[in-house]
Scaffold this active site. Structure first.
Site, PDB file in Angstrom:
ATOM      1  N   SER A 622      50.611  39.454  44.267  1.00 20.21           N
ATOM      2  CA  SER A 622      49.618  38.405  44.443  1.00 20.21           C
ATOM      3  C   SER A 622      50.167  37.365  45.425  1.00 20.21           C
ATOM      4  O   SER A 622      50.477  37.699  46.558  1.00 20.21           O
ATOM      5  CB  SER A 622      49.239  37.791  43.090  1.00 20.21           C
ATOM      6  OG  SER A 622      48.121  36.950  43.200  1.00 20.21           O
ATOM      7  N   HIS A 742      42.958  42.808  39.307  1.00 23.84           N
ATOM      8  CA  HIS A 742      44.110  42.155  39.924  1.00 23.84           C
ATOM      9  C   HIS A 742      45.413  42.550  39.250  1.00 23.84           C
ATOM     10  O   HIS A 742      46.480  42.426  39.834  1.00 23.84           O
ATOM     11  CB  HIS A 742      43.922  40.637  39.871  1.00 23.84           C
ATOM     12  CG  HIS A 742      44.916  39.889  40.714  1.00 23.84           C
ATOM     13  ND1 HIS A 742      45.139  40.180  42.050  1.00 23.84           N
ATOM     14  CD2 HIS A 742      45.764  38.872  40.411  1.00 23.84           C
ATOM     15  CE1 HIS A 742      46.052  39.364  42.528  1.00 23.84           C
ATOM     16  NE2 HIS A 742      46.458  38.568  41.563  1.00 23.84           N
TER      17      HIS A 742
END
Length: 772
Positions: A622, A742
């Site tokens: 991320s 995610h």
């Protein structure tokens, strides 16, 4: 395993496709890889599938690898020895506390939502009753459901619960995701009947969106969702809040609050503090940026929670008007009883010329005085004031106690305060901070002061105990362990999931380019030979005020430490390890500090002969994926391998992709002068050096279903590297999981696959250069 440049592969050479429906086609002349931003186009998915096949053909299929990493990780993720963490949902008809848990294993990869009593949970073999089988639901609906949590109806505002003694939780809102995305479907569930409440019987049901919903009362919801044009912010989150009354259409629900398109999101909720001597607070908020929020508050009666035409509202006057909270936008505000808690991200002087309260402090004041008389006429009490090495880390509330969590040099510490009419009275806590993760949560803050105590360390398996905030900590006998002073009963403990008997954890400090000391933790064998030949994995994040710290990660143990590797976590700037100032030191134009810190830790490991560049791997995801991208383009000679997971990489367009606009307070605005002034300096996608003949081996991973960080970042970077790296030593590998959101994986098998792929890749890359 042979590390070859994928630029010489049989992948299609196509760099540009015909114009698609992508909203950024106008930039196609300057970015030939925009077609890869069309998430589910035939061309993009073919690219991902071909890349996946090629990746496994070179690196090998982890499920068939002789390393055994995949099966070891899967055994951990599906082990029956895992602690079944629970949430209390009131009591059952017999008055026994009821605990709920979502359990995933090899037979139930999507999960069983189940319940048991407290007495049964305390045994070594609890008796569970299945409430919802998510796997069966997925099969029935033909949708790959991923559990995203539940939001229950508070029993103190539920007349059905009140009629049964006020201790039974009867309804909840379930969030289910398609393939692991952030966007969810909302479905109301009856906990008494153990079945969904259908739309025909007035159940609250909403289609897929990034919905935010909570009960205002049994028959009224606060809802922010995708209601059509102009209902979402530029970041893709709710811009308007509706009050939805049971039995009506969501289209007819009135809008009660709204923000601007440029906001990150808006929300509305209540905080019922009646049991602690306060009122019910109704709160509406606009998140202007990721770190700034404006709030409006009013005090209301229970009847104001009900639908406008509810007979119980007859004769009850209108509530007071909302008042905007007169605090700076970056302050956090919550309510506990009659008190208002304020956490500061910047210095605050509520009275001009008066006391200045420092960044990172935690204060409280009388809420009525603040709302009725203004901030200038309040007395503020400081609960916590940071030093250069200490930071506020959050708090938990039981019925009568306030439990403060702080960090001292990235070590945790708990303090206990009794709530009273005159303020918060300190009653004891930890004497010293420790290298451990210690989290505290009230078992049921409406009933008593019992606590869940969660503890773990890098080599210390996770444990769960029951504590009691009402224990007389000040007068209790000295104990070797601080935790013993508020512990009531040890409940569960994870067995050792990997061999850690010869491992030690040490905290060290590197000096960054500007002279700042950067702490980092090293987990390694006690008799580590300092010859530079140890395969070493350095993990970092450095963003969004998120802290890294001690926690038991068994997958790292079996994938890296058991093999003789060294594992390191770097507490670089941009994180929250030392509070808001540590975070703000790496924002926007100061972002380079985060990267300099990570490089400093890398160089310190090398200088101390823990490893060499050839035996040092780096990993991050991320925002940490952006960190990895920067290490790849700025310091290619410092690392022997890099794993870049679910990354941001194109900082020129990140704000136009999915939730990216919400992060401009962290990185800057590419459409402003920020791009020329600093953003272009940490956009890895634009910093690839064509003249460089060598980059370290890199594995880039992402998920098609990631609707937070767009998979286009990873796709475009890899395709560009392959095209520019033909004939050069640029070994780049790419794997895109077709589910997972995610987090990168939707179930244990996918998670084990992605973990094994990454760790086997890094280990092989380093071990080929290590003499060991």
């Amino acid at each position: 395993m042979t590390f070859l440049s994928m630029a010489s592969s049989s992948m299609s050479d196509k760099s540009v496709t015909p114009a698609s429906n992508n909203d950024a086609v106008y930039e196609e002349k300057t970015d030939p890889y925009l077609w890869l931003e069309d998430v589910e186009s035939k061309e993009s998915l073919n690219f991902a599938k071909e890349a996946n096949d090629l990746c496994l053909s070179v690196l090998g299929d982890p499920t068939k690898s002789s390393t055994g990493t995949y099966q070891k990780v899967l055994n951990i993720l599906e082990s029956d020895d895992r602690i079944a963490y629970v949430t209390k949902y009131g009591v059952n008809e017999d008055g026994e506390p009821i605990l709920y848990n979502l359990w995933k294993d090899s037979n139930n990869p999507k999960g069983l939502w189940r319940k048991t009593t407290m007495d049964s949970y305390k045994t070594s073999d609890p008796q569970w009753e299945t409430v919802l089988d998510v796997d069966r639901l997925a099969e029935q609906d033909g949708i790959s459901w991923v559990w995203k949590g539940s939001t229950s109806l508070p029993k103190n505002i539920d007349p059905v619960s009140t009629a049964k003694g006020g201790k039974i939780v009867t309804r909840t809102l379930l969030s289910l995701s398609r393939g692991g995305a952030d966007a969810t479907y909302l479905k109301e569930f009856d906990l008494v009947r153990q079945e969904f409440v259908t739309e025909q019987e007035g159940g609250f049901v909403l289609p897929e969106a990034k919905t935010r919903a909570s009960y205002k009362s049994r028959d009224v919801l606060y809802v922010g969702s995708d209601f059509g044009p102009e209902s979402l912010t530029d970041s893709g989150y709710p811009r308007v809040i509706k009050e939805w009354v049971r039995g009506t259409k969501i289209e007819d629900a009135p809008v009660v609050f709204q923000g601007e398109k440029t906001d990150v999101s808006v929300s509305a909720y209540t905080s019922d503090q009646r049991l602690r001597g306060g009122p019910i607070y109704e709160i509406r908020s606009r998140s202007l940026t990721f770190y700034t929020t404006q709030k409006w508050v009013r005090r209301i009666q229970y009847e104001h929670l009900l639908a406008p035409d509810d007979p119980a509202r007859s004769g009850v006057g209108d509530p007071e008007e909302f008042r905007k909270l007169d605090v700076q936008d970056d302050a956090g505000v919550t309510f506990v009883g009659k008190w208002m808690i304020v956490s500061l991200r910047s210095d605050w002087e509520p009275v001009p010329g008066g006391i200045l309260y420092n960044t990172g402090s935690l204060l409280y004041t009388d809420a009525d005085s603040f709302l009725d008389r203004g901030k200038e006429h309040c007395q503020y009490i400081v609960l916590f004031q940071p030093t250069d090495r200490t930071a506020y880390d959050g708090y938990s509330i039981s019925k009568n106690y306030f439990i403060l969590s702080t960090m001292d040099n990235v070590k945790s510490k708990l303090e206990f305060y009794k709530l009273g009419d005159e303020g918060f009275e300190y009653v004891g806590g930890d004497k010293e901070a420790k290298i451990r993760a210690m989290e505290v949560g009230a078992i049921d803050p409406t009933e008593n002061d019992e606590l869940w105590l969660y503890s773990s360390g890098y080599t210390e398996p996770s444990s769960l105990a029951i504590g009691d905030a009402s224990k007389d900590l000040l007068n209790s006998e000295d104990s070797e362990e601080d935790m013993d002073r508020y512990l009531v009963e040890s409940l569960k403990s994870l067995p050792e999931m990997y061999d850690a008997k010869d491992l030690v954890v040490t905290q060290k400090f590197a000096v960054s380019k500007d002279g700042t000391e950067i702490p980092y933790f090293v987990i390694a064998k006690k008799e580590l030979t300092l010859d530079g030949d140890n395969p070493t994995l350095l993990y970092g994040y450095g963003g969004f005020e998120l802290s890294l710290g001690p926690k038991y990660i068994a997958s790292v143990g079996v994938s890296w430490l058991e093999k003789g590797g060294v594992y390191v976590e770097a507490n670089i700037r941009g994180g929250g390890e030392f509070g808001p100032t540590w975070h703000q030191a790496g924002l926007k134009s100061k972002r380079h500090k985060c990267y300099e810190d990570f490089i400093a830790v890398s160089e310190d490991l090398i200088a101390n002969k823990v490893c060499r560049p050839e035996t040092l791997a780096a990993r991050g995801g991320s925002n940490g994926g952006l960190l990895m991208g920067m290490m790849y383009v700025s310091s290619p000679d410092l690392f022997g391998a890099i794993h870049c997971a679910v990354p941001l990489l194109d900082m020129k367009r990140y704000h136009k992709l999915l939730a990216g606009a919400s992060w401009m307070a962290e990185y800057g605005d590419p459409d402003s002068s920020d791009w020329e002034q600093f953003l272009h300096k940490y956009s890895p996608y634009h910093l690839i050096d064509e003249s460089n003949n060598r980059y370290p081996p890199m594995l880039v991973t992402t998920s098609t279903r990631d609707d937070r960080v767009h998979p286009g970042h990873a796709r475009k970077m890899v395709k560009k590297l392959w095209d520019l790296g033909k004939g050069k030593n640029w070994p780049v590998y790419y794997y895109e999981n077709m589910e997972g959101g995610h987090g990168g994986a939707a179930d244990a098998k996918q998670s084990a696959f992605m973990t094994a792929l990454a760790y086997d890749f890094m280990w092989e890359a380093l071990s080929t250069r290590s003499k060991k």
